[in-house]
Design a protein around this motif. Structure first.
Motif, PDB file in Angstrom:
ATOM      1  N   PRO A  75      38.941  59.948  25.790  1.00  0.00           N
ATOM      2  CA  PRO A  75      39.957  59.640  26.318  1.00  0.00           C
ATOM      3  C   PRO A  75      40.195  59.154  27.663  1.00  0.00           C
ATOM      4  O   PRO A  75      39.160  59.201  28.481  1.00  0.00           O
ATOM      5  CB  PRO A  75      40.799  61.023  26.288  1.00  0.00           C
ATOM      6  CG  PRO A  75      39.882  61.801  25.484  1.00  0.00           C
ATOM      7  CD  PRO A  75      38.549  61.349  25.457  1.00  0.00           C
ATOM      8  N   GLU A  76      40.949  58.194  27.823  1.00  0.00           N
ATOM      9  CA  GLU A  76      41.053  57.083  29.259  1.00  0.00           C
ATOM     10  C   GLU A  76      41.082  58.296  30.369  1.00  0.00           C
ATOM     11  O   GLU A  76      40.416  57.777  31.421  1.00  0.00           O
ATOM     12  CB  GLU A  76      42.350  56.477  29.287  1.00  0.00           C
ATOM     13  CG  GLU A  76      42.273  55.471  30.347  1.00  0.00           C
ATOM     14  CD  GLU A  76      42.871  56.025  31.686  1.00  0.00           C
ATOM     15  OE1 GLU A  76      42.125  55.353  32.617  1.00  0.00           O
ATOM     16  OE2 GLU A  76      43.495  56.949  31.687  1.00  0.00           O
ATOM     17  N   PRO A  77      41.513  59.507  30.658  1.00  0.00           N
ATOM     18  CA  PRO A  77      41.575  60.319  31.816  1.00  0.00           C
ATOM     19  C   PRO A  77      40.201  60.740  31.979  1.00  0.00           C
ATOM     20  O   PRO A  77      39.854  61.313  32.983  1.00  0.00           O
ATOM     21  CB  PRO A  77      42.517  61.356  31.471  1.00  0.00           C
ATOM     22  CG  PRO A  77      43.367  60.854  30.588  1.00  0.00           C
ATOM     23  CD  PRO A  77      42.659  59.808  29.645  1.00  0.00           C
ATOM     24  N   GLN A  95      39.226  55.205  24.948  1.00  0.00           N
ATOM     25  CA  GLN A  95      39.854  55.021  23.524  1.00  0.00           C
ATOM     26  C   GLN A  95      41.202  54.590  23.860  1.00  0.00           C
ATOM     27  O   GLN A  95      42.044  54.924  24.705  1.00  0.00           O
ATOM     28  CB  GLN A  95      39.630  56.354  22.682  1.00  0.00           C
ATOM     29  CG  GLN A  95      40.545  57.199  23.221  1.00  0.00           C
ATOM     30  CD  GLN A  95      40.443  58.604  22.354  1.00  0.00           C
ATOM     31  OE1 GLN A  95      39.285  59.141  22.166  1.00  0.00           O
ATOM     32  NE2 GLN A  95      41.509  59.195  21.822  1.00  0.00           N
ATOM     33  N   ASN A  96      41.916  53.869  22.974  1.00  0.00           N
ATOM     34  CA  ASN A  96      43.222  53.507  22.428  1.00  0.00           C
ATOM     35  C   ASN A  96      44.414  54.573  22.119  1.00  0.00           C
ATOM     36  O   ASN A  96      43.736  54.785  20.704  1.00  0.00           O
ATOM     37  CB  ASN A  96      43.686  52.169  22.111  1.00  0.00           C
ATOM     38  CG  ASN A  96      43.094  50.999  22.723  1.00  0.00           C
ATOM     39  OD1 ASN A  96      42.928  50.966  24.103  1.00  0.00           O
ATOM     40  ND2 ASN A  96      42.195  50.204  22.199  1.00  0.00           N
ATOM     41  N   THR A 105      38.908  55.178  15.668  1.00  0.00           N
ATOM     42  CA  THR A 105      39.576  53.749  15.368  1.00  0.00           C
ATOM     43  C   THR A 105      39.080  52.857  16.619  1.00  0.00           C
ATOM     44  O   THR A 105      38.780  51.564  16.317  1.00  0.00           O
ATOM     45  CB  THR A 105      40.990  53.657  15.219  1.00  0.00           C
ATOM     46  OG1 THR A 105      41.441  54.424  13.994  1.00  0.00           O
ATOM     47  CG2 THR A 105      41.601  52.275  15.076  1.00  0.00           C
ATOM     48  N   SER A 106      39.120  53.310  17.627  1.00  0.00           N
ATOM     49  CA  SER A 106      38.990  52.572  18.848  1.00  0.00           C
ATOM     50  C   SER A 106      37.340  52.129  18.799  1.00  0.00           C
ATOM     51  O   SER A 106      36.936  51.139  19.374  1.00  0.00           O
ATOM     52  CB  SER A 106      39.088  53.302  20.047  1.00  0.00           C
ATOM     53  OG  SER A 106      40.294  53.527  20.006  1.00  0.00           O
TER      54      SER A 106
END
Length: 247
Positions: A75-77, A95-96, A105-106
């Protein structure tokens, strides 16, 4: 219990041009954010310490493979915290979207990029998996569209592909009891050929923890940091509490 200050895993030079990529699906080790199905058995801070050991040993396993680019999808954070933990030899990719399905998926959207590479997404809690299983999965992926490593509880611990197939992972993760059946149904609908790695188990619930502890008592070299943590945890749960009556 073993602290989170472990020695770094073996290092390798980044291999951005390798045709084999192993991407670990991970989160930053924070209380209440990782291995939450273990919290009925263990306090959140203890689970976090355990997860850090799993992640360290999983990285060591990944980096032991030759001619494989190793990365983490998260996760982005969590990007900055994981980058500080693992060092510069492993790339960290945000990830998006949220959730494991978005992460999977990312992985393939990011690393396939029309380059025909063999890409495997691998969970962060199976460091006891033999390296030969990962090598075999890469080999099978050379002749198939998708490779899957099933778990005994109906999920899967790895999935590999050579292209981004976004419809494969919509709304599903690796660890649910129907994840494998759903993945296979979607692969069939997309007319993708599928090969299988050996069935294995990952660490989700207390029974998995006990199974791993028994395995690593016999072969601690498979996941040395995790083996040390489990040994100390077992000692802490079996020793009498201070002040308890002695026979």
């Amino acid at each position: 219990m073993e602290s989170a200050n472990h020695t770094d895993p073996p290092t390798q030079e980044p291999l951005p041009n390798s045709d084999r990529v192993l991407v670990i699906m991970a989160k930053a080790p924070r209380p209440g954010a990782v291995k939450t199905r273990l919290t009925p058995r263990l306090p959140p801070d203890t689970v976090t310490s355990f997860y850090r050991c799993l992640l360290d040993d999983t990285l060591a396993l990944a980096l032991s493979l030759r001619d494989v680019e190793v990365a983490i999808m998260c996760p982005e954070p969590d990007v900055n915290e994981l980058a500080q933990l693992v060092g510069p030899e492993v790339s960290i990719v945000a990830q998006n979207g949220a959730g494991l399905a978005a992460g999977l998926t990312s992985v393939f959207a990011h690393f396939a990029e029309g380059r025909g590479r063999r890409i495997i997404a691998f969970n962060s809690d199976s460091p006891h998996l033999p390296a030969s299983v990962l090598e075999g999965a890469f080999d099978k992926l050379a002749a198939h569209d998708v490779v899957i490593g099933p778990t005994f509880d109906g999920g899967y611990y790895l999935v590999g592909a050579k292209a981004a197939h976004r419809a494969l992972f919509a709304r599903d993760g690796m660890g649910t009891s129907t994840a494998l059946d759903t993945l296979l149904s979607r692969a069939q609908a997309l007319s993708l050929s599928v090969a299988f790695a050996e069935p294995f188990y990952d660490i989700d619930v207390a029974d998995d923890l006990a199974r791993l502890a028994a395995e690593l008592r016999l072969a601690p070299e498979k996941a040395p940091r995790t083996a040390r943590w489990l040994k100390e945890w077992e000692l802490s749960t079996t020793q009498p509490r201070a002040g308890a009556a002695q026979s």
